[in-house]
Write a protein that holds these residues in place. Structure first.
Motif, short mmCIF file in Angstrom:
data_model
loop_
_atom_site.label_atom_id
_atom_site.label_comp_id
_atom_site.label_asym_id
_atom_site.label_seq_id
_atom_site.Cartn_x
_atom_site.Cartn_y
_atom_site.Cartn_z
N LYS A 6 0.81 -1.22 0.00
CA LYS A 6 0.00 0.00 0.00
C LYS A 6 0.85 1.27 0.00
CE LYS A 6 -3.91 -2.13 2.39
NZ LYS A 6 -4.75 -2.06 3.58
N ASP A 7 2.17 1.16 0.11
CA ASP A 7 3.02 2.35 0.02
C ASP A 7 2.96 2.89 -1.41
OD1 ASP A 7 3.82 2.09 2.63
OD2 ASP A 7 5.87 1.46 2.18
N THR A 8 3.19 4.19 -1.53
CA THR A 8 3.28 4.83 -2.84
C THR A 8 4.73 5.23 -3.08
OG1 THR A 8 1.02 5.68 -2.69
CG2 THR A 8 2.49 6.77 -4.25
N LEU A 9 5.25 4.86 -4.24
CA LEU A 9 6.64 5.14 -4.60
C LEU A 9 6.69 5.94 -5.89
CD1 LEU A 9 7.96 1.47 -4.27
CD2 LEU A 9 7.97 3.21 -2.49
N THR A 10 7.63 6.84 -5.99
CA THR A 10 7.91 7.52 -7.25
C THR A 10 9.22 6.96 -7.78
OG1 THR A 10 6.79 9.51 -6.47
CG2 THR A 10 8.25 9.74 -8.37
N LEU A 11 9.15 6.39 -8.98
CA LEU A 11 10.33 5.77 -9.57
C LEU A 11 11.02 6.73 -10.53
CD1 LEU A 11 9.03 2.14 -10.20
CD2 LEU A 11 10.14 3.09 -8.18
N ASP A 12 12.11 6.26 -11.13
CA ASP A 12 12.91 7.11 -12.01
C ASP A 12 12.13 7.65 -13.20
OD1 ASP A 12 15.10 6.80 -10.41
OD2 ASP A 12 16.00 5.20 -11.61
N ASP A 13 11.04 6.98 -13.58
CA ASP A 13 10.23 7.46 -14.70
C ASP A 13 9.27 8.58 -14.27
OD1 ASP A 13 8.30 6.06 -13.27
OD2 ASP A 13 7.90 4.60 -14.84
N ASN A 14 9.38 8.99 -13.00
CA ASN A 14 8.56 10.06 -12.40
C ASN A 14 7.09 9.71 -12.28
OD1 ASN A 14 10.66 11.89 -11.83
ND2 ASN A 14 10.69 12.52 -13.96
N ASN A 15 6.74 8.45 -12.40
CA ASN A 15 5.37 8.00 -12.16
C ASN A 15 5.25 7.47 -10.75
OD1 ASN A 15 4.51 8.56 -14.77
ND2 ASN A 15 5.08 6.54 -15.53
N GLU A 16 4.04 7.61 -10.18
CA GLU A 16 3.78 7.09 -8.85
C GLU A 16 3.21 5.68 -8.97
OE1 GLU A 16 1.20 9.96 -6.95
OE2 GLU A 16 2.94 10.85 -5.95
N TYR A 17 3.70 4.79 -8.12
CA TYR A 17 3.27 3.40 -8.11
C TYR A 17 2.82 3.02 -6.71
CZ TYR A 17 5.63 2.97 -12.60
OH TYR A 17 6.01 3.13 -13.90
N VAL A 18 1.79 2.19 -6.65
CA VAL A 18 1.32 1.64 -5.38
C VAL A 18 1.87 0.22 -5.28
CG1 VAL A 18 -0.70 0.94 -4.03
CG2 VAL A 18 -0.76 3.03 -5.40
N VAL A 19 2.36 -0.14 -4.10
CA VAL A 19 2.86 -1.50 -3.87
C VAL A 19 1.66 -2.39 -3.63
CG1 VAL A 19 4.33 -2.96 -2.45
CG2 VAL A 19 4.98 -0.58 -2.87
N ILE A 20 1.39 -3.29 -4.57
CA ILE A 20 0.26 -4.21 -4.49
C ILE A 20 0.62 -5.43 -3.65
CG2 ILE A 20 -1.32 -5.67 -5.84
CD1 ILE A 20 -1.71 -2.62 -6.21
N SER A 21 1.85 -5.91 -3.83
CA SER A 21 2.29 -7.10 -3.11
C SER A 21 3.82 -7.11 -3.07
CB SER A 21 1.76 -8.35 -3.82
OG SER A 21 2.03 -9.51 -3.07
N LYS A 22 4.35 -7.86 -2.11
CA LYS A 22 5.80 -8.06 -2.02
C LYS A 22 6.06 -9.43 -1.47
CE LYS A 22 6.80 -6.27 2.57
NZ LYS A 22 7.64 -5.35 3.34
N LEU A 23 7.23 -9.99 -1.79
CA LEU A 23 7.58 -11.32 -1.28
C LEU A 23 9.07 -11.53 -1.36
CD1 LEU A 23 8.10 -13.42 -3.93
CD2 LEU A 23 5.68 -13.03 -4.14
N ASN A 24 9.53 -12.50 -0.60
CA ASN A 24 10.91 -12.96 -0.66
C ASN A 24 10.93 -14.25 -1.46
OD1 ASN A 24 12.16 -10.95 0.96
ND2 ASN A 24 11.33 -11.94 2.77
N TYR A 25 11.80 -14.30 -2.46
CA TYR A 25 11.90 -15.48 -3.32
C TYR A 25 13.36 -15.60 -3.75
CZ TYR A 25 10.94 -18.58 -7.29
OH TYR A 25 10.94 -19.63 -8.18
#
Length: 77
Positions: A6-25
């Protein structure tokens, strides 16, 4: 780097992204991101506090069901 679902991140492309899921693999942290403006998904892994986009379709095919499982658990919690 601490990134949560649910965090919001701004990446190098200057777009904002919401973290939908994360995992260790395979000893890496992977993230399923969704662009807030046009709903484009992005799959990344963490490398030295930087997110690197995954271009390997076979890997994303393996990870997608795992991402969905984690996201469902988060919704049902």
């Amino acid at each position: 780097m601490i990134i949560n679902i649910k965090d919001t991140l701004t990446l190098d492309d200057n777009n904002e992204y919401v973290v939908i899921s994360k995992l260790n693999y395979d000893n890496k942290k992977y993230y399923y991101l969704l662009d807030k403006n046009n709903n484009n998904p992005k799959f990344c892994y963490e490398d030295n506090d930087e997110l690197i986009e995954i271009d390997d379709k076979d890997l994303t095919t393996k990870l997608l069901p795992l991402f969905v499982e984690v996201a469902q658990k988060e919704v049902n919690a």
